[in-house]
Design a protein around this motif. Structure first.
Motif, short mmCIF file in Angstrom:
data_model
loop_
_atom_site.label_atom_id
_atom_site.label_comp_id
_atom_site.label_asym_id
_atom_site.label_seq_id
_atom_site.Cartn_x
_atom_site.Cartn_y
_atom_site.Cartn_z
N TYR A 1 0.83 -1.20 0.00
CA TYR A 1 0.00 0.00 0.00
C TYR A 1 0.87 1.25 0.00
CZ TYR A 1 -3.59 3.34 1.52
OH TYR A 1 -4.44 4.42 1.61
N ASP B 1 -8.14 8.31 -3.17
CA ASP B 1 -8.54 7.01 -2.61
C ASP B 1 -7.68 5.90 -3.21
OD1 ASP B 1 -10.44 8.03 -0.97
OD2 ASP B 1 -12.16 7.34 -2.14
N LEU C 1 -7.73 1.81 -2.63
CA LEU C 1 -8.43 0.74 -1.95
C LEU C 1 -7.88 -0.62 -2.38
CD1 LEU C 1 -12.13 2.01 -2.24
CD2 LEU C 1 -10.46 2.46 -0.43
N GLN D 1 -14.28 -7.85 -0.81
CA GLN D 1 -14.52 -6.79 0.16
C GLN D 1 -13.30 -5.89 0.27
OE1 GLN D 1 -15.19 -8.49 4.04
NE2 GLN D 1 -13.50 -9.92 3.86
N VAL D 2 -13.52 -4.69 0.82
CA VAL D 2 -12.44 -3.72 0.98
C VAL D 2 -11.64 -4.08 2.23
CG1 VAL D 2 -11.86 -1.30 1.30
CG2 VAL D 2 -13.82 -1.93 -0.12
N LEU D 3 -10.30 -4.11 2.08
CA LEU D 3 -9.44 -4.39 3.21
C LEU D 3 -9.20 -3.12 4.00
CD1 LEU D 3 -6.69 -6.67 1.62
CD2 LEU D 3 -8.72 -7.38 2.87
N LEU D 4 -9.17 -3.22 5.31
CA LEU D 4 -8.82 -2.10 6.17
C LEU D 4 -7.35 -2.23 6.52
CD1 LEU D 4 -11.93 -1.99 8.53
CD2 LEU D 4 -11.45 -0.57 6.53
N LEU D 5 -6.51 -1.52 5.78
CA LEU D 5 -5.07 -1.63 5.96
C LEU D 5 -4.60 -0.71 7.07
CD1 LEU D 5 -3.95 -1.71 2.23
CD2 LEU D 5 -4.14 -3.63 3.79
N CYS D 6 -3.73 -1.21 7.91
CA CYS D 6 -3.17 -0.41 8.99
C CYS D 6 -1.89 0.25 8.49
CB CYS D 6 -2.87 -1.28 10.20
SG CYS D 6 -2.55 -0.33 11.71
N LEU E 1 -2.15 5.56 10.18
CA LEU E 1 -3.15 5.01 11.07
C LEU E 1 -2.49 4.36 12.28
CD1 LEU E 1 -6.05 4.32 11.74
CD2 LEU E 1 -5.89 2.33 10.24
N GLN E 2 -1.36 3.69 12.05
CA GLN E 2 -0.64 3.09 13.17
C GLN E 2 -0.22 4.16 14.18
OE1 GLN E 2 2.52 1.13 11.11
NE2 GLN E 2 1.44 -0.82 10.98
#
Length: 269
Positions: A95, A231, A233, A239-244, A248-249
């Motif tokens: 990402y 964006d 994604l 489904q959409v992954l929620l990447l950390c 965000l970390q």
């Protein structure tokens, strides 16, 4: 499945310029399709423009076969990934690198501020852009030399969708991306361009799930989500992954520190 209908705004109408493009990396086939315009990736781009996207240490292992800006950008991304990772990186690492590549291509890192609420036009580019007062991103016109980057990238397991949309001055065509998650309970979908309905309940199982990404919504009775500028994604198993990601970390770490600082202590007896 990944399909592309090419308008051929850059590059000749020949077989080697047909999307999607595919190359092997880390023993996996990577497939790429792009909708937009990347002036910094054209064959006529200056050396300074190329240097702003490419970085020292990136070997030119991947070379374009045709002459489209899309394939040149794809090869730049693969060279970047190969230079940084010997094997397949984690999704969070992937990402970060894809976002860095897209940021360089769209020159977002040169802007002091990117407008929120849908316009997505850099403040320094305001003189060359028409920004809608109603916040409707589809009415935004970008300068003729500004990049438009909407792409799909897949290695057979994950699908990456990136959106940096726009419309050329005077053009009726808006280049962007929309997506839809179709899952149980399935219903009937009605196509917008032809008189055709598909009853997905009759050809699916309760455990099926699929993500559909398109330039515009292709059905008129389903809830499509418009991707906004910037964006990026990741889709897996429909489904959409929620990447950390690192930002965000850092937020999570700060939140944990705040909680630790405010947590009441147990009174001593």
């Amino acid at each position: 499945m990944l399909a592309h209908i090419r308008k051929a705004t850059c590059g000749a109408q020949v077989l080697e310029n047909v999307h999607p493009f595919q190359r092997e990396l880390w023993g996996r086939p990577w497939t790429f399709a792009h909708n937009g315009d990347l002036p910094f990736c054209r064959a006529s781009a200056t050396a300074d423009d190329r240097d702003a996207v490419e970085h020292p240490g990136e070997r030119a292992t991947y070379m374009p076969i045709g002459d489209t800006d899309s394939e040149i950008a794809f090869c730049m991304l693969l060279n970047r990934l190969q230079a940084r990772f010997e094997t397949m990186p984690s999704k969070a690492e992937l990402y970060d690198e894809v976002l860095a590549w897209a940021t360089a291509l769209t020159r977002e890192d040169e802007s002091e501020e990117v407008l929120a609420a849908g316009e997505g036009i850099a403040e320094e580019d305001m003189a060359d852009a028409v920004v809608p007062s109603d916040g409707n991103e589809e009415s935004v016109e970008v300068a003729s030399d500004s990049p438009i980057l909407n792409f799909l990238l897949s290695n057979g397991e994950i699908l990456v969708a990136g959106c940096w949309p726009g419309r050329r001055p005077g053009s009726k065509v808006f280049n962007g991306l929309w997506y839809l998650i179709r899952e149980s309970p399935f219903a009937t979908a009605k196509l917008v361009d032809v008189d055709l309905e598909i009853d997905f309940a009759s050809c699916t199982t309760p455990t099926d799930r699929v993500a559909v990404i398109a330039t515009v919504p292709i059905t008129g009775n389903e809830n499509w989500t418009r991707m906004r500028r910037g964006d990026l994604l990741f889709f897996e198993d429909g489904q959409v992954l929620l990447l950390c990601v690192p930002m965000l970390q850092e937020l999570l770490r700060s939140f944990a520190l705040v909680l630790a600082a405010t947590r009441p202590t147990t009174p001593r007896l």
